[in-house]
Structure formats: structure tokens, C-alpha cells
Design an enzyme around this catalytic site. Structure first.
Site, PDB file in Angstrom:
ATOM      1  N   ASP A 182       0.960  -1.328  -0.206  1.00  0.00           N
ATOM      2  CA  ASP A 182       0.043  -0.220  -0.144  1.00  0.00           C
ATOM      3  C   ASP A 182       0.860   1.239   0.006  1.00  0.00           C
ATOM      4  O   ASP A 182       1.934   1.158  -0.415  1.00  0.00           O
ATOM      5  CB  ASP A 182      -0.939  -0.175   1.267  1.00  0.00           C
ATOM      6  CG  ASP A 182      -2.170   0.719   0.967  1.00  0.00           C
ATOM      7  OD1 ASP A 182      -2.266   2.045   1.093  1.00  0.00           O
ATOM      8  OD2 ASP A 182      -3.455   0.164   0.622  1.00  0.00           O
ATOM      9  N   HIS A 204      -3.333   5.925   4.023  1.00  0.00           N
ATOM     10  CA  HIS A 204      -4.011   4.707   3.388  1.00  0.00           C
ATOM     11  C   HIS A 204      -3.451   3.461   3.817  1.00  0.00           C
ATOM     12  O   HIS A 204      -4.206   2.675   4.589  1.00  0.00           O
ATOM     13  CB  HIS A 204      -4.315   4.627   1.932  1.00  0.00           C
ATOM     14  CG  HIS A 204      -5.314   3.550   1.683  1.00  0.00           C
ATOM     15  ND1 HIS A 204      -5.090   2.509   1.322  1.00  0.00           N
ATOM     16  CD2 HIS A 204      -6.761   3.945   1.601  1.00  0.00           C
ATOM     17  CE1 HIS A 204      -6.131   1.734   0.911  1.00  0.00           C
ATOM     18  NE2 HIS A 204      -7.129   2.599   1.129  1.00  0.00           N
ATOM     19  N   ILE A 224      -6.273   1.667  19.348  1.00  0.00           N
ATOM     20  CA  ILE A 224      -7.331   0.440  19.132  1.00  0.00           C
ATOM     21  C   ILE A 224      -6.657  -0.908  19.139  1.00  0.00           C
ATOM     22  O   ILE A 224      -5.473  -1.049  18.936  1.00  0.00           O
ATOM     23  CB  ILE A 224      -7.852   0.889  17.645  1.00  0.00           C
ATOM     24  CG1 ILE A 224      -6.711   0.461  16.650  1.00  0.00           C
ATOM     25  CG2 ILE A 224      -8.475   2.126  17.539  1.00  0.00           C
ATOM     26  CD1 ILE A 224      -7.371   0.665  15.049  1.00  0.00           C
ATOM     27  N   ALA A 256      -5.997 -14.614  -6.069  1.00  0.00           N
ATOM     28  CA  ALA A 256      -6.285 -13.769  -5.070  1.00  0.00           C
ATOM     29  C   ALA A 256      -7.933 -14.030  -4.477  1.00  0.00           C
ATOM     30  O   ALA A 256      -8.567 -14.565  -5.581  1.00  0.00           O
ATOM     31  CB  ALA A 256      -6.316 -12.218  -5.674  1.00  0.00           C
ATOM     32  N   SER A 310     -11.289  -1.293   0.972  1.00  0.00           N
ATOM     33  CA  SER A 310     -10.034  -1.174   1.617  1.00  0.00           C
ATOM     34  C   SER A 310      -9.945  -1.671   3.040  1.00  0.00           C
ATOM     35  O   SER A 310      -9.055  -2.048   3.530  1.00  0.00           O
ATOM     36  CB  SER A 310      -9.657   0.313   1.626  1.00  0.00           C
ATOM     37  OG  SER A 310      -9.518   0.872   0.118  1.00  0.00           O
TER      38      SER A 310
END
Length: 389
Positions: A50, A83, A101, A189, A235
Site C-alpha cells: 500500500d 491509507h 485501538i 487472489a 479497503s
């Protein structure tokens, strides 16, 4: 010898992270129950191909392995866009540390592979990133970008990773239609769609019979500055499944990508609009532990667990000698018993940090019970061995 989980720990584990308030995505996938079984193993590495990761965020301390920067060269430890950081945080932000988190697999490691500066992913660069991750120890590769046409470079890289036994998960896209998107539809994938609070396909999500998995389309994540956010889109669905897959490999490292997907599919809740359902993290991790298998003379199966109360495993034994070792600082507060239709063997050896059981038994089905007198959960690992002598 195979290990079949017949019961987990009762109750849920709620981490003490500041921004953890049982967000609906983590709640719907029953992660508070899954974390009673395992919170991940540091040997499970998930590559995030990414825009990079901001390593200065506290929740990434101890979470990262060395990656590769295909934009600036070397390994610059940067994420100008944010991102990649939010994707990585969903997978493995350190949980129960009093801040931030909890990621789905907060004991797993993340490999940052930077192939974008926040705009589009150059296909040649993206392909190089996938191949690099496949060659440097990733067990899972998470891809949170998509196009409407397949690129031969990316398709070849995905096929290369799949051939090496690496699970490649990709967001199905945000097209609101059923047409193929890529790399999610490239051979090798596995696409992941997004669902809403009603367990329906989110209006924006790509769907269709070519998609077999879905996850909540809004997830608890971290911004590039480490702030708690709740972004929505394909995403965030793919890394949620990547985190669950990491937990599955933590309790059963021998799982293949096909086995992981099969377990995820059969433990999911059916969702209209795709050929599968919304994943259930707790059910998937339990099933992964249940599928652990060991034949006489093979290496041990190691299950990461958290002690507290009582839990059971079912064993399908092929004969010979079996050995069970429970390791934890609090292991002496526990007892092991192996039960069959015609007898019970209790542990006879107790160490400072272990409890062990060994017996020569005939082939058949047995029950292994672990019972502990503890006030709170303690980390532990259970090792099962089938001996050839």
C-alpha cells in the site's frame, strides 16, 4: 493425531484500548470471543502492499518487520497518505495496551511494502511489491486497491505469491456493481466485499457470484497521525479478513490458503448478493484449531491459548504414543486429563512453568481437558506430539 476444538473459553475479552468501544465491525465478527482463543503469533507476518506505514504510532511498537519502499527506495518508514497506516492498523494495531485501538491480530507482525504515495498504484511497482513480500516471509498479503481491468504484471505477481503458498486477499472494490475488479478477480487472489450493520452488502460494495467472502465495510482504524477513525469501503474489509486469517494461522500454522478460505466460508453467515457470507472470526479461529493434524513422527502442533477456567480439545489419535505439554507461568495452577471410553490419564509431571502428560494409547477418539484455577486470563501454549516410538 488431530486436534478438534470442542469448547472455548466462556465470556468475551474486552481490551483496554482508549478507542475500543466494541465498534460494530469487530463486534459482528465476534472478535472479543476470538481473542480468548488467541491474539496472534509474532511468527505470522501479514504484508500490507500500500502507501506505507507510520511507525511512530504507539500501536505499531513491536508490530512491524522490515519492509520495502518502492517509491523512495530503501525503507524510509513513511506514509504520506495514511491509507497504508489505516489498513495495517486494522490488521495488527497492538491491543490491550491502554491506548489507540486493537487490531484483529494484534500479536501478528506487519510487513510494510510501499508501492504508492497516495494516488494510483503503478502496476509495475505494485507487482514488484507483491513479489518482494512473497519472497521475504509474508504468510498473508493484503491488497486494498482495485481497477476495472486486469494488468498482466499484477496478475503474474499474484499468481507467483499464490504458487508459494501465500494467502492473497484483496478488496472487491466500491463499484456498487457485480463486474470483476482487479487484482481481486485475478487467479490466486480472494476478493472481499463489504457489509453493513444488517449483514447486507453495503450499497457501495462490489458484489457478484465471483465473491465468496465479506466483512463489515466500516472498521475501527488509525489515521496517519494515530487518531482513532472508522473508515468505510472495500479497503477496510480485506484487512479485517487478513487479520482473522492471521489468528487462524496462529493456532494452526500448517493451514494452506485453500484451507483458510474453506474454513472462512463454512463458518460465515450467508449474505445475499455474493456466493458466500460475512466472516465470523470466533468461529473461524475455533475451526482452524480443530483442523490441526499431526501424524506419528511429525513435528508438534502448537496452539496459542489463554488460560482461564476450562476448555477442551477432541483428539483423533492414530495410535502410538502421545505427549501433551502446557507451558505458561501459571501452568502449575492447571491440570490436564486425557479421557477415552476405557480410561483416563492424568498429568504426572509438573514443572515451574509447565504441565505435561504422556501415554501410549490405541488409535481412536479422545478428549483432552485443561482445567485452571485462575482469577484472570494468562497466556499459554499447548503442544501436542505424536511420537513414533
Amino acid at each position: 493425531m488431530g486436534a478438534l476444538a470442542s469448547a472455548g473459553l466462556a465470556g468475551a475479552f474486552n481490551p483496554n484500548d482508549n478507542d475500543w468501544t466494541m465498534k460494530w465491525g469487530l463486534g459482528r465478527t465476534k472478535m472479543a470471543l476470538a481473542w480468548n482463543l488467541t491474539r496472534g503469533n509474532r511468527h505470522v507476518v501479514v504484508a500490507v502492499v500500500d502507501s506505507g506505514i507510520n511507525p511512530k504510532i504507539r500501536d505499531f511498537r513491536g508490530a512491524l518487520v522490515r519492509g520495502k519502499d518502492f517509491i523512495s527506495g530503501g525503507y524510509t518508514k513513511v506514509d504520506n497518505d495514511g491509507h497504508g497506516t489505516l489498513v495495517a492498523s486494522i490488521i495488527a494495531a497492538r491491543g490491550n495496551n491502554g491506548s489507540g485501538i486493537p487490531g484483529y491480530c494484534w500479536g501478528c507482525k506487519v510487513m510494510p511494502v510501499r508501492v504508492s504515495d497516495g494516488t494510483v498504484v503503478n502496476t509495475a511497482v505494485g507487482a514488484a511489491g507483491i513479489r518482494w513480500a512473497a519472497n521475504h516471509g509474508a504468510r498473508i498479503i493484503s491488497l486494498s486497491w482495485s481497477e476495472t481491468s486486469s494488468d498482466p504484471n499484477i496478475a503474474s505477481a499474484v499468481a507467483y505469491a499464490a504458487h508459494k503458498g501465500i494467502l492473497v486477499l484483496a478488496g472487491a472494490g466500491n463499484t456498487a456493481g457485480s463486474g470483476y475488479t482487479y487484482p481481486a478477480a485475478d487467479p490466486g487472489a480472494y476478493p472481499v466485499a463489504g457489509t453493513n450493520k444488517a449483514d447486507q452488502i453495503s450499497p457501495w460494495s462490489t458484489r457478484g457470484n465471483w465473491v465468496h467472502l465479506a466483512a463489515p465495510g466500516c472498521q475501527l482504524a488509525l489515521s496517519k497521525n494515530g487518531e482513532g477513525i472508522e473508515p468505510c469501503g472495500a479497503s477496510v474489509s480485506a484487512p479485517a479478513v487478513a487479520g482473522i486469517a492471521g489468528l487462524m494461522l496462529s493456532v494452526n500454522p500448517s493451514l494452506t490458503p485453500a484451507q483458510i478460505i474453506s474454513i472462512l466460508e463454512r463458518t460465515s453467515k450467508p449474505v445475499a448478493g455474493i456466493a458466500g457470507g460475512r466472516v465470523n472470526g470466533y468461529a473461524a479461529v475455533r475451526a482452524a484449531a480443530a483442523s490441526a493434524a499431526l501424524r506419528a513422527g511429525e513435528k508438534a502442533v502448537r496452539l496459542s491459548r489463554f488460560l482461564g477456567g476450562r476448555w477442551n480439545l477432541g483428539l483423533a489419535v492414530q495410535g502410538k504414543r502421545v505427549a501433551v505439554t502446557l507451558r505458561s507461568p501459571k501452568a502449575p495452577s492447571c491440570s490436564l486429563s486425557l479421557a477415552s471410553p476405557d480410561g483416563i490419564w492424568l498429568t504426572s509431571r509438573r514443572g515451574r512453568s509447565s504441565e505435561s502428560l504422556s501415554a501410549r494409547i490405541a488409535g481412536g477418539k479422545y478428549k483432552l481437558a485443561v482445567s485452571c484455577k485462575l482469577r484472570r486470563l494468562r497466556a499459554a501454549s499447548l503442544t501436542l506430539r505424536a511420537l513414533s516410538h
